[in-house]
Design an enzyme around this catalytic site. Structure first.
Site, PDB file in Angstrom:
ATOM      1  N   CYS A 138       0.616  -1.239  -0.181  1.00 10.81           N
ATOM      2  CA  CYS A 138       0.216  -0.356   0.162  1.00 10.81           C
ATOM      3  C   CYS A 138       0.951   1.416   0.224  1.00 10.81           C
ATOM      4  O   CYS A 138       0.657   2.282  -0.790  1.00 10.81           O
ATOM      5  CB  CYS A 138      -0.498   0.145   1.275  1.00 10.81           C
ATOM      6  SG  CYS A 138      -0.870   0.261   2.652  1.00 10.81           S
ATOM      7  N   HIS A 150      -2.576   1.268   7.053  1.00 14.94           N
ATOM      8  CA  HIS A 150      -2.925   1.311   5.636  1.00 14.94           C
ATOM      9  C   HIS A 150      -3.037   2.734   4.977  1.00 14.94           C
ATOM     10  O   HIS A 150      -3.502   2.789   6.130  1.00 14.94           O
ATOM     11  CB  HIS A 150      -3.709   0.960   5.371  1.00 14.94           C
ATOM     12  CG  HIS A 150      -4.690   0.550   3.834  1.00 14.94           C
ATOM     13  ND1 HIS A 150      -3.961   0.146   2.902  1.00 14.94           N
ATOM     14  CD2 HIS A 150      -5.600   0.958   2.984  1.00 14.94           C
ATOM     15  CE1 HIS A 150      -4.431  -0.143   1.905  1.00 14.94           C
ATOM     16  NE2 HIS A 150      -6.030   0.280   1.875  1.00 14.94           N
ATOM     17  N   ASP A 177      -8.030   4.307  -3.559  1.00 15.32           N
ATOM     18  CA  ASP A 177      -7.327   3.258  -2.482  1.00 15.32           C
ATOM     19  C   ASP A 177      -6.492   2.204  -4.081  1.00 15.32           C
ATOM     20  O   ASP A 177      -7.142   1.271  -3.671  1.00 15.32           O
ATOM     21  CB  ASP A 177      -7.801   2.415  -1.674  1.00 15.32           C
ATOM     22  CG  ASP A 177      -6.971   1.730  -1.164  1.00 15.32           C
ATOM     23  OD1 ASP A 177      -5.861   1.895  -1.541  1.00 15.32           O
ATOM     24  OD2 ASP A 177      -7.656   1.082   0.279  1.00 15.32           O
TER      25      ASP A 177
END
Length: 248
Positions: A52, A91, A106
């Site tokens: 991420c 995250h 995202d």
């Protein structure tokens, strides 16, 4: 180029279709560095992917260069095994404001949204990768995915703005701690137009999405010798170090 929702959608989708979500650096002797120049060299010039911090970090830089003024947020992922939310900085996600609406972006969550989704309470929509819902309780937002007619929370977050550098310590932790999911498993996963292809440990998993948020999975066992060729042929990835497959 003037920032627009249509361009944002296209950028988001194309990133997921062409940049894998993967942690192969951790299992092939390469340290992950929270630096945009390093991430750009890895993903763009060496045709790799990332987890991420890398994928959303690169997407943050792209949006900034195109004039979108994205905001960095942190999310707490819900651990499916323990039912406990992970550390707030485990995250990274992005928020973009366009035409009076806020959009969650995202590109670094594996089986997550394929296009930006509005940050509006009880908003629900079906995307290529599933059916998603956004809801809010007090100051906490929840991104949920429908699975067999039930809603499963993927992660929760607030709208408190962070900086990319705020995730530096957690980036180090997730690639080194024996408690980290990324240390337990070697994986590489790529979004397809109507499915997903995932390498994990000694398995290749093909997922076909079906209407209403369902999916059909098929799994093929792999021997260690065929994994490098599979990564090259299916994901376009050639590692500089020897991969040690893991699926603990």
């Amino acid at each position: 180029m003037q920032p627009s929702l249509s361009t944002l959608r296209t950028l988001h989708r194309h990133h997921l279709l062409f940049v894998p979500f993967e942690n192969l650096s951790i299992h092939s002797g390469e340290k992950i560095i929270l630096d945009i120049c390093w991430i750009y060299e890895k993903i763009v010039l060496r045709s790799r992917g990332g987890f991420c911090f890398e994928n959303n970090g690169l997407f943050l830089w792209v949006l900034q260069k195109l004039g979108y003024n994205p905001r960095v947020l942190s999310a707490r992922v819900l651990n499916k095994q323990t039912g406990v939310y992970e550390h707030p900085f485990a995250h990274i996600i992005l928020m973009v404001e366009l035409d009076g609406r806020r959009w969650l972006c995202d590109v670094g969550f594996g089986e997550g949204i394929t296009e930006p989704i509005p940050l509006e309470d009880e908003w629900e929509e079906e995307q290529d990768s599933g059916v998603y819902r956004v809801r809010v309780e007090a100051d906490e937002w929840y991104l949920e995915r429908k699975e067999e007619e039930l809603w499963r929370t993927l992660y929760k977050f607030t709208l408190e703005e962070r900086t990319f550098e705020d995730f530096r310590e957690m980036c180090e932790y997730l690639q080194t701690s024996p408690k980290s999911f990324f240390v337990w498993k070697s994986f590489c996963s790529l979004q397809l137009p109507h499915g997903r292809l995932t390498y994990m440990g000694h398995r290749l998993i093909s997922t076909e999405y079906t209407k209403g948020g369902g999916n059909v999975k098929t799994t093929r066992e792999l021997n260690e010798e065929e994994i490098p060729d599979l990564l090259r042929q299916k994901f376009g990835i050639v590692l500089s170090g020897k991969l040690i497959p893991k699926d603990d």
